[in-house]
Design a protein around this motif. Sequence first.
Motif, PDB file in Angstrom:
ATOM      1  N   SER A   1       0.838  -1.204   0.000  1.00  0.00           N
ATOM      2  CA  SER A   1       0.000   0.000   0.000  1.00  0.00           C
ATOM      3  C   SER A   1       0.866   1.245   0.000  1.00  0.00           C
ATOM      4  O   SER A   1       1.780   1.390   0.823  1.00  0.00           O
TER       5      SER A   1
ATOM      6  N   ARG B   1      -3.000   4.964  -7.504  1.00  0.00           N
ATOM      7  CA  ARG B   1      -4.128   5.645  -6.847  1.00  0.00           C
ATOM      8  C   ARG B   1      -5.107   4.562  -6.409  1.00  0.00           C
ATOM      9  O   ARG B   1      -4.873   3.384  -6.657  1.00  0.00           O
ATOM     10  N   ASN B   2      -6.197   4.946  -5.775  1.00  0.00           N
ATOM     11  CA  ASN B   2      -7.194   3.956  -5.346  1.00  0.00           C
ATOM     12  C   ASN B   2      -7.539   3.043  -6.523  1.00  0.00           C
ATOM     13  O   ASN B   2      -7.917   3.533  -7.590  1.00  0.00           O
TER      14      ASN B   2
END
Length: 277
Positions: free
Chosen positions: A8, A33-34
Motif C-alpha cells: 500500500s 491511486r485507489n
Amino acid sequence: MKIGCHLSVAKGFKHMGEEALQIGGNTFQFFTRNPRGGKAKALDLEDLQQFKELAKANQFATILAHAPYTLNACSASEATRQFAWRMFADDLQRMEQIPNSFYNFHPGSHIGQGIEAGIKLISEMLNQTLTVELKTMVLLETMAGKGSEVGSRFEELREIMDRVQYSDKLGVCLDTCHVYDAGYDLVNDLDGVLEKFDRIIGLDKLKAIHLNDSKNPFASHKDRHEKIGQGSIGEQAIFALINHPQCRHLPFFLETPNELSGYQAEILLLKNAYREV
C-alpha cells in the motif's frame, strides 16, 4: 533473486521500501491511486528522495506501479475512455519522478465493440501519451480473457505494440494466473509457452512477472488469484518458471491473497527454490 509483492502506497514510498526489506523483498508493486477510484494522492518529494536513497543502499530491483482497475482505454463509453486517457497521462507524468520504473496496466475491455476496435483504441491512447523522452517503461499485462478483455492472446498484445509509434517504451508483464487461465499451459509446456511468446512478441519485451497461483482450472478464462502452491498451477510449475533461463533474471511480483506475513512466507519459499547460477 528480484522479488517483491503488492504494498500500500498510503504511508509513502520509504515505508513501502522498509516493508519490502522486512519481508525479505528487494522490490515492490503499488497502485498509483485507489484501485477502484480516480484521484491520486500528491507525491511527497522528500519521501520519494528518502526511498531512492534506501533503494540504492539496498540494491533494489526496478519497482512497478500498477494502474487502477477503473482505467479502461477501450471502453464503449467515450466518457470512460477520456477519463482513462487523462488518468494514464497523469500517472506517467508522476512516474517520471521515479525514472526507469515500470508502469503496468490492464489493456481494457472492449464491451462488445470487438477485439480489433479495442486494440485500435488502446493504441490510440498510447500514441497520444508516449513520448520519445519518456523514462518510464509501460507494461501491457497479459489477461485471462474473461468477458470482453483485450490481451488474453499474445497476438493481441503484439498488434497493440505494432500500432504504437514509440513501441520501444512498451513491454509486457506476464501474469501466471492470467496466462494459465487464458489457455497457455505453464504446468505441462512452459518451454512451449515461452517459445510462443518469443515468436509472437519477443522475449526482449518480457520485463516483469506477476507470480500467482490460480483458483480456477486450466483455460477457464477466469481471474482469481491463489496463494503459491494452493491452486491449479502448483508450486512446482512456479519453481520451474522462476528458475527458467529466460525468466530468472526478471523481477517477480506476488499478487496472491495475503497479508504481509503470508507474503514473507511465500518470498522465503521462492528464495529457497531459486537456484543461484
